[in-house]
Design a protein around this motif. Structure first.
Motif, PDB file in Angstrom:
ATOM      1  N   CYS A   1      -6.040   0.516 -26.438  1.00 54.64           N
ATOM      2  CA  CYS A   1      -6.937  -0.331 -25.644  1.00 54.64           C
ATOM      3  C   CYS A   1      -8.178  -0.729 -26.407  1.00 54.64           C
ATOM      4  O   CYS A   1      -8.978  -1.544 -25.935  1.00 54.64           O
ATOM      5  CB  CYS A   1      -7.326   0.401 -24.363  1.00 54.64           C
ATOM      6  N   GLY A   2      -8.428  -0.128 -27.596  1.00 53.39           N
ATOM      7  CA  GLY A   2      -9.580  -0.492 -28.406  1.00 53.39           C
ATOM      8  C   GLY A   2     -10.701   0.522 -28.367  1.00 53.39           C
ATOM      9  O   GLY A   2     -11.613   0.446 -29.196  1.00 53.39           O
ATOM     10  N   HIS A   3     -10.684   1.469 -27.435  1.00 50.95           N
ATOM     11  CA  HIS A   3     -11.737   2.481 -27.378  1.00 50.95           C
ATOM     12  C   HIS A   3     -11.463   3.587 -28.405  1.00 50.95           C
ATOM     13  O   HIS A   3     -10.319   3.810 -28.799  1.00 50.95           O
ATOM     14  CB  HIS A   3     -11.819   3.078 -25.969  1.00 50.95           C
ATOM     15  N   SER A   4     -12.549   4.247 -28.790  1.00 51.19           N
ATOM     16  CA  SER A   4     -12.450   5.240 -29.865  1.00 51.19           C
ATOM     17  C   SER A   4     -12.925   6.607 -29.387  1.00 51.19           C
ATOM     18  O   SER A   4     -13.822   6.716 -28.536  1.00 51.19           O
ATOM     19  CB  SER A   4     -13.287   4.799 -31.074  1.00 51.19           C
ATOM     20  N   PHE A   5     -12.311   7.656 -29.993  1.00 48.45           N
ATOM     21  CA  PHE A   5     -12.637   9.030 -29.648  1.00 48.45           C
ATOM     22  C   PHE A   5     -12.448   9.896 -30.893  1.00 48.45           C
ATOM     23  O   PHE A   5     -11.859   9.459 -31.890  1.00 48.45           O
ATOM     24  CB  PHE A   5     -11.705   9.544 -28.528  1.00 48.45           C
ATOM     25  N   CYS A   6     -12.953  11.129 -30.825  1.00 50.12           N
ATOM     26  CA  CYS A   6     -12.690  12.078 -31.908  1.00 50.12           C
ATOM     27  C   CYS A   6     -11.185  12.360 -31.926  1.00 50.12           C
ATOM     28  O   CYS A   6     -10.559  12.483 -30.873  1.00 50.12           O
ATOM     29  CB  CYS A   6     -13.449  13.386 -31.685  1.00 50.12           C
ATOM     30  N   ARG A   7     -10.620  12.480 -33.121  1.00 49.15           N
ATOM     31  CA  ARG A   7      -9.182  12.738 -33.204  1.00 49.15           C
ATOM     32  C   ARG A   7      -8.802  14.056 -32.538  1.00 49.15           C
ATOM     33  O   ARG A   7      -7.780  14.164 -31.862  1.00 49.15           O
ATOM     34  CB  ARG A   7      -8.729  12.769 -34.667  1.00 49.15           C
ATOM     35  N   ALA A   8      -9.670  15.087 -32.669  1.00 54.11           N
ATOM     36  CA  ALA A   8      -9.367  16.392 -32.072  1.00 54.11           C
ATOM     37  C   ALA A   8      -9.409  16.355 -30.548  1.00 54.11           C
ATOM     38  O   ALA A   8      -8.848  17.232 -29.891  1.00 54.11           O
ATOM     39  CB  ALA A   8     -10.354  17.440 -32.588  1.00 54.11           C
TER      40      ALA A   8
ATOM     41  N   GLU B   1     -12.239   5.635 -20.756  1.00 57.59           N
ATOM     42  CA  GLU B   1     -13.125   4.491 -20.583  1.00 57.59           C
ATOM     43  C   GLU B   1     -12.557   3.469 -19.602  1.00 57.59           C
ATOM     44  O   GLU B   1     -13.223   3.063 -18.656  1.00 57.59           O
ATOM     45  CB  GLU B   1     -13.374   3.824 -21.945  1.00 57.59           C
ATOM     46  N   CYS B   2     -11.316   3.028 -19.834  1.00 58.62           N
ATOM     47  CA  CYS B   2     -10.744   1.950 -19.027  1.00 58.62           C
ATOM     48  C   CYS B   2      -9.526   2.385 -18.218  1.00 58.62           C
ATOM     49  O   CYS B   2      -8.948   1.584 -17.479  1.00 58.62           O
ATOM     50  CB  CYS B   2     -10.377   0.778 -19.934  1.00 58.62           C
ATOM     51  N   ARG B   3      -9.069   3.660 -18.404  1.00 61.17           N
ATOM     52  CA  ARG B   3      -7.912   4.205 -17.698  1.00 61.17           C
ATOM     53  C   ARG B   3      -6.597   3.542 -18.087  1.00 61.17           C
ATOM     54  O   ARG B   3      -5.589   3.721 -17.425  1.00 61.17           O
ATOM     55  CB  ARG B   3      -8.091   4.096 -16.167  1.00 61.17           C
ATOM     56  N   GLN B   4      -6.615   2.761 -19.152  1.00 58.77           N
ATOM     57  CA  GLN B   4      -5.371   2.151 -19.615  1.00 58.77           C
ATOM     58  C   GLN B   4      -4.528   3.226 -20.297  1.00 58.77           C
ATOM     59  O   GLN B   4      -5.033   4.044 -21.055  1.00 58.77           O
ATOM     60  CB  GLN B   4      -5.663   1.013 -20.589  1.00 58.77           C
TER      61      GLN B   4
END
Length: 465
Positions: free
Chosen positions: A33-40, A54-57
């Protein structure tokens, strides 16, 4: 001007903060969806469906998603700007709530506190230290973690070297096996070999990524150790969690698993060479009990695990009553009652060393299953097989071809090759051998049973065992 800079920095920090752990990005990755997070912070299983916070996708999370290099650089820049802003304000960080100097560190919450924060009841029972003392303890932890990571890095590097030069060439083994079958098997062969090639590529990629992550983490630990106390303690919680997470995820399976490649019609073809094997009771070791029908054997009271190590290749055995000197033979053995066992062949011949002096020589070739705390392991002799099994194998098929020196073992239920011993040269009669153990402490010894020539095992039969 300072207020405007602080506001801009706050906006930047919101862009480089993970919405799952609420810390600065650590090895940031972007999902569909384009949002980013820590890999862990993301699920690691390839079968996991992940709903974006973020968007629940809904997105399918890969095992090792690629790290977003731009976000890595942006996060580093944000941290530098935050540190510079503190230094320009006099070099002393102040509490956002009480506007007092941050002079203490809460060991339980891993956070900086001012004098007023320390008087808060929620920190009353917590362990509090001065910034200098906490920073000193933190640097010691970092030094220890760095030492552990160096050892882990060396192990991962060795695994990568072994992957480049494997001891067992599985692809060549499978390729030779397929040469025995008709040309209509070609599509299935291509499928299995391509799958194995991809598995090898993925494993190499994971080890390379793991090595790079270890290098980055060790550099971060070195840099953190040299940071000012306030900067060190500001990021120490995330750094320690990241280090402990990496150490806890050390490669659990340094020993590879046995590959399963079902081959259509293989067991049916092998059954053309099925022979009726019976055991010779006079050849049995004293601690083995052979049944009256000569079709099964079990461990007796004399075979105790404390007196016979499972890693000892010289296990008690019983031989078949018939030896082979030509043609092809195939037999199957029921192992559903045994956690540990050994199957193979035995051959003896006479060797003349000096005129008038004759020596009897014995050679054995076998496949063995050993039960350990974390599972079952298959080992071979001779050879270098030492692979882990996901589940016990209920029935083993053994194929012997005297002329070509072939000895192969098959998983009958899954219709797949387990292992084929490398090039053997037979110069004397060959006799099947069996060993039902050693038994596990506190368990009743089970039987190793030779299957009738007309018996067949399929998935529905196995479900009823």
């Amino acid at each position: 001007m300072a207020a405007a800079t602080a506001e801009m920095l706050q906006q930047l920090q919101s862009q480089i903060t993970c919405s799952i752990c609420w810390n600065y990005f650590c090895e940031p990755v972007s999902i569909g969806c384009g949002h980013s997070f820590c890999r862990a912070c993301l699920p690691s299983s390839t079968a996991t469906v992940f709903s974006c916070p973020e968007c629940r996708q809904v997105s399918q999370v890969r095992d090792f998603p690629l790290i977003n290099g731009s976000l890595v650089e942006l996060t580093k820049l944000g941290k530098q700007l935050s540190s510079q802003l503190v230094q320009s304000a006099g070099g002393q960080r102040r509490c956002a709530t009480h506007h007092q100097a941050l002079e203490f560190f809460c060991e339980d919450e891993q956070m900086l506190l001012c004098q007023s924060c320390c008087q808060n009841p929620e920190h009353g029972a917590h362990r509090l230290s001065s910034v200098q003392e906490a920073a000193s303890n933190c640097r010691k932890k970092i030094q220890h973690l760095h030492s552990c990571l160096q050892k882990y890095f060396k192990e991962t590097k060795k695994l990568l070297v072994k992957e480049k030069r494997p001891v067992i060439d599985w692809q060549e083994m499978i390729r030779r096996e397929y040469l025995e079958w008709d040309s209509f098997m070609w599509p299935e062969e291509c499928h299995h070999l391509e799958r194995m090639k991809q598995e090898k590529k993925n494993k190499k990629a994971r080890l390379s990524q793991q090595r790079r992550s270890l290098q980055d983490l060790m550099l971060d630990l070195q840099e953190a150790e040299c940071q000012p106390s306030l900067d060190l303690l500001r990021d120490v919680k995330q750094l320690l969690q990241r280090s402990e997470s990496v150490l806890s995820q050390r490669a659990k399976a340094l020993i590879p698993e046995v590959r399963v490649c079902p081959i259509s019609g293989m067991i049916e073809t092998l059954n053309q060479f099925r022979v009726d094997v019976r055991m010779e009771p006079t050849s049995a070791s004293p601690c083995l009990i052979v049944a009256e029908d000569l079709k099964s054997v079990r461990a007796g009271q004399g075979w105790q695990l404390d007196s016979q190590s499972a890693d000892d290749p010289d296990l008690p055995i019983v031989l078949a009553e018939k030896a082979y000197t030509s043609d092809r033979q195939y037999w199957e053995v029921d192992l559903t009652q045994l956690p540990q066992w050994t199957l193979g062949i035995h051959t003896s011949y006479l060797r003349i060393k000096n005129p008038g002096r004759v020596t009897k020589c014995v050679s054995i070739f076998f496949l063995r299953c050993v039960k350990k705390e974390d599972g079952y392991y298959l080992q071979s002799y001779p050879g270098s097989l030492n692979h882990k099994l996901n589940d016990p194998i209920p029935r083993i098929g053994v194929y012997l071809e005297y002329k070509t020196g072939t000895l192969a073992f098959y998983n009958v239920l899954q219709s797949s090759l387990i292992y084929q011993l490398p090039d053997i040269s037979f110069i004397a009669p060959v006799t099947p051998m069996f060993s039902p153990g050693p038994p596990l402490p506190g368990t009743k010894p089970g039987a190793m049973t030779l299957c009738p020539v007309d018996s067949h095992l399929c998935a529905c039969c196995y479900s009823s065992l």
